[in-house]
Every structure is written in structure tokens, then in C-alpha cells.
Write a protein that holds these residues in place. Structure first.
Motif, PDB file in Angstrom:
ATOM      1  N   SER A  47       0.804  -1.206  -0.023  1.00 40.75           N
ATOM      2  CA  SER A  47       0.069  -0.072  -0.191  1.00 40.75           C
ATOM      3  C   SER A  47       0.821   1.305  -0.164  1.00 40.75           C
ATOM      4  O   SER A  47       0.579   2.132  -0.740  1.00 40.75           O
ATOM      5  CB  SER A  47      -0.898   0.011   1.254  1.00 40.75           C
ATOM      6  N   LEU A  48       2.132   1.239   0.706  1.00 37.17           N
ATOM      7  CA  LEU A  48       2.815   2.418   0.673  1.00 37.17           C
ATOM      8  C   LEU A  48       3.484   2.491  -0.721  1.00 37.17           C
ATOM      9  O   LEU A  48       3.819   3.477  -1.114  1.00 37.17           O
ATOM     10  CB  LEU A  48       3.936   2.050   1.851  1.00 37.17           C
ATOM     11  N   ARG A  49       3.990   1.394  -1.402  1.00 36.92           N
ATOM     12  CA  ARG A  49       4.607   1.260  -2.695  1.00 36.92           C
ATOM     13  C   ARG A  49       3.627   2.044  -3.697  1.00 36.92           C
ATOM     14  O   ARG A  49       3.955   2.878  -4.522  1.00 36.92           O
ATOM     15  CB  ARG A  49       4.690  -0.179  -3.073  1.00 36.92           C
ATOM     16  N   LEU A  50       2.295   1.785  -3.569  1.00 35.56           N
ATOM     17  CA  LEU A  50       1.292   2.280  -4.448  1.00 35.56           C
ATOM     18  C   LEU A  50       1.200   3.881  -4.309  1.00 35.56           C
ATOM     19  O   LEU A  50       1.155   4.901  -5.236  1.00 35.56           O
ATOM     20  CB  LEU A  50      -0.145   1.752  -4.274  1.00 35.56           C
ATOM     21  N   LYS A  51       1.228   4.443  -2.917  1.00 36.01           N
ATOM     22  CA  LYS A  51       1.169   5.926  -2.659  1.00 36.01           C
ATOM     23  C   LYS A  51       2.631   6.453  -3.194  1.00 36.01           C
ATOM     24  O   LYS A  51       2.491   7.480  -3.778  1.00 36.01           O
ATOM     25  CB  LYS A  51       1.046   5.894  -1.172  1.00 36.01           C
ATOM     26  N   THR A  52       3.597   5.524  -3.114  1.00 34.49           N
ATOM     27  CA  THR A  52       4.888   6.096  -3.537  1.00 34.49           C
ATOM     28  C   THR A  52       4.908   6.300  -5.082  1.00 34.49           C
ATOM     29  O   THR A  52       5.197   7.407  -5.668  1.00 34.49           O
ATOM     30  CB  THR A  52       5.986   5.295  -3.199  1.00 34.49           C
ATOM     31  N   GLU A  53       4.579   5.075  -5.703  1.00 29.19           N
ATOM     32  CA  GLU A  53       4.168   5.425  -7.307  1.00 29.19           C
ATOM     33  C   GLU A  53       3.329   6.697  -7.553  1.00 29.19           C
ATOM     34  O   GLU A  53       3.629   7.238  -8.774  1.00 29.19           O
ATOM     35  CB  GLU A  53       3.710   4.207  -7.873  1.00 29.19           C
ATOM     36  N   ALA A  54       2.474   6.737  -6.931  1.00 25.81           N
ATOM     37  CA  ALA A  54       1.516   7.816  -7.247  1.00 25.81           C
ATOM     38  C   ALA A  54       2.201   9.178  -7.058  1.00 25.81           C
ATOM     39  O   ALA A  54       1.354  10.395  -7.701  1.00 25.81           O
ATOM     40  CB  ALA A  54       0.045   7.770  -6.399  1.00 25.81           C
ATOM     41  N   GLN A  55       3.120   9.298  -6.488  1.00 23.71           N
ATOM     42  CA  GLN A  55       3.738  10.763  -5.974  1.00 23.71           C
ATOM     43  C   GLN A  55       4.870  10.596  -6.405  1.00 23.71           C
ATOM     44  O   GLN A  55       5.875  11.154  -6.020  1.00 23.71           O
ATOM     45  CB  GLN A  55       3.895  10.648  -4.546  1.00 23.71           C
ATOM     46  N   GLY A  56       5.400   9.840  -7.871  1.00 24.25           N
ATOM     47  CA  GLY A  56       6.457  10.218  -8.454  1.00 24.25           C
ATOM     48  C   GLY A  56       7.460   8.858  -8.343  1.00 24.25           C
ATOM     49  O   GLY A  56       8.646   9.186  -9.050  1.00 24.25           O
ATOM     50  N   ALA A  93       7.853  12.399   3.806  1.00 21.31           N
ATOM     51  CA  ALA A  93       7.838  12.379   2.263  1.00 21.31           C
ATOM     52  C   ALA A  93       6.676  12.237   1.488  1.00 21.31           C
ATOM     53  O   ALA A  93       6.405  12.989   0.365  1.00 21.31           O
ATOM     54  CB  ALA A  93       9.058  11.618   1.890  1.00 21.31           C
ATOM     55  N   LEU A  94       5.815  11.350   1.841  1.00 20.60           N
ATOM     56  CA  LEU A  94       4.405  11.046   1.269  1.00 20.60           C
ATOM     57  C   LEU A  94       3.422  12.016   1.924  1.00 20.60           C
ATOM     58  O   LEU A  94       2.384  11.911   1.231  1.00 20.60           O
ATOM     59  CB  LEU A  94       3.938   9.727   1.165  1.00 20.60           C
ATOM     60  N   ASN A  95       3.581  12.856   2.681  1.00 17.55           N
ATOM     61  CA  ASN A  95       2.767  13.816   3.289  1.00 17.55           C
ATOM     62  C   ASN A  95       1.440  12.949   4.226  1.00 17.55           C
ATOM     63  O   ASN A  95       0.304  13.254   3.932  1.00 17.55           O
ATOM     64  CB  ASN A  95       2.087  14.767   2.349  1.00 17.55           C
ATOM     65  N   ILE A 101      -0.128   6.274   9.264  1.00 20.62           N
ATOM     66  CA  ILE A 101       0.974   5.115   9.121  1.00 20.62           C
ATOM     67  C   ILE A 101       0.321   4.090  10.103  1.00 20.62           C
ATOM     68  O   ILE A 101       0.205   2.815   9.949  1.00 20.62           O
ATOM     69  CB  ILE A 101       2.386   5.560   9.218  1.00 20.62           C
ATOM     70  N   ALA A 102       0.060   4.367  11.267  1.00 16.14           N
ATOM     71  CA  ALA A 102      -0.286   3.190  12.417  1.00 16.14           C
ATOM     72  C   ALA A 102      -1.685   2.955  11.874  1.00 16.14           C
ATOM     73  O   ALA A 102      -1.722   1.488  12.084  1.00 16.14           O
ATOM     74  CB  ALA A 102      -0.634   4.169  13.656  1.00 16.14           C
ATOM     75  N   THR A 103      -2.618   3.545  11.327  1.00 18.76           N
ATOM     76  CA  THR A 103      -3.780   2.967  10.802  1.00 18.76           C
ATOM     77  C   THR A 103      -3.914   2.128   9.726  1.00 18.76           C
ATOM     78  O   THR A 103      -4.610   1.077   9.940  1.00 18.76           O
ATOM     79  CB  THR A 103      -4.888   4.200  10.517  1.00 18.76           C
ATOM     80  N   GLU A 104      -3.004   2.218   8.838  1.00 22.77           N
ATOM     81  CA  GLU A 104      -2.738   1.278   7.658  1.00 22.77           C
ATOM     82  C   GLU A 104      -1.926   0.065   8.493  1.00 22.77           C
ATOM     83  O   GLU A 104      -2.331  -0.942   8.079  1.00 22.77           O
ATOM     84  CB  GLU A 104      -1.935   2.146   6.725  1.00 22.77           C
ATOM     85  N   TRP A 105      -1.015   0.342   9.401  1.00 27.61           N
ATOM     86  CA  TRP A 105      -0.342  -0.816   9.708  1.00 27.61           C
ATOM     87  C   TRP A 105      -1.458  -1.832  10.659  1.00 27.61           C
ATOM     88  O   TRP A 105      -1.192  -3.145  10.471  1.00 27.61           O
ATOM     89  CB  TRP A 105       0.795  -0.374  10.534  1.00 27.61           C
ATOM     90  N   ILE A 106      -2.156  -1.418  11.234  1.00 20.83           N
ATOM     91  CA  ILE A 106      -3.139  -2.259  12.262  1.00 20.83           C
ATOM     92  C   ILE A 106      -4.168  -2.488  11.538  1.00 20.83           C
ATOM     93  O   ILE A 106      -5.275  -3.327  12.258  1.00 20.83           O
ATOM     94  CB  ILE A 106      -3.047  -1.619  13.609  1.00 20.83           C
TER      95      ILE A 106
END
Length: 109
Positions: A47-56, A93-95, A101-106
């Protein structure tokens, strides 16, 4: 209590815990749950990778975080527990907020 890994702990924190003389309360994970934990970590990193790709992409994230691109590639492809400092750099970096982050993690599947 069985020996396990406390969620959110760094190696230093685990070593510090070993030297404590008072009882420490916390959430512990049994080592026989590692396969499930690994899958959850990878889903979180995906999920972080998708956000990373969406931001460059990773190259842009590397510039923003100061984390070398090869290290970020390993971060996203590894099932290892991420370090908090790495997560916080990526979140900034991804704002993303620490709450995101905590919500996504759990989040339960």
C-alpha cells in the motif's frame, strides 16, 4: 510468558527491555505467527508502494527522504519489520500523518 517480538520495537528497545528489572507491559507476538505477520507487513508495504508510485516513484521518494534508492527497493521487497525511523521518513515524504501510518499498519483484513 513466551519470548516474542513486541510490536513497534526496535532491536535497541528489545535489548533495553532485557536489562529492565521491573515488569514491562506490552503487546507481544509469538514467533509461530511470523508467516501471518510477514504477509501483513508485505500488504502494508504494498500500500505504501502504491502511494509512492502515485507521487513520483522510488527515485523521487529517495530524494525526499535521503534514503538511497537501492535501500528503498529492498524495503519494499522485503517482508522484514520496518524500522520506525524509516516509516516516519517515508510518511513525511508522502505527506502522510503518523496516524495514517499506524492506521494502515494495524488495519485488519
Amino acid at each position: 510468558m513466551p519470548f516474542g517480538y513486541r510490536w513497534g520495537s526496535s532491536s535497541k528497545e528489545c535489548l533495553d527491555d532485557l536489562g529492565q528489572t521491573h515488569k514491562v507491559e506490552g503487546t507481544f507476538v509469538r514467533f509461530d505467527d511470523l508467516e501471518t505477520i510477514g504477509k501483513n507487513i508485505m500488504a502494508f508495504k504494498d500500500s505504501l508502494r502504491l502511494k509512492t508510485e502515485a507521487q513520483g516513484g522510488i527515485q523521487n521518494l529517495s530524494k525526499k527522504t535521503g534514503i538511497p534508492q537501492p535501500s528503498l527497493s529492498r524495503f519494499f521487497s522485503s517482508g522484514a519489520m520496518p524500522r520506525r525511523v524509516t516509516l516516519l521518513k517515508i510518511a513525511q515524504a508522502l505527506n502522510l500523518s503518523r496516524v495514517e501510518i499506524a492506521t494502515e499498519w494495524i488495519r485488519e483484513e
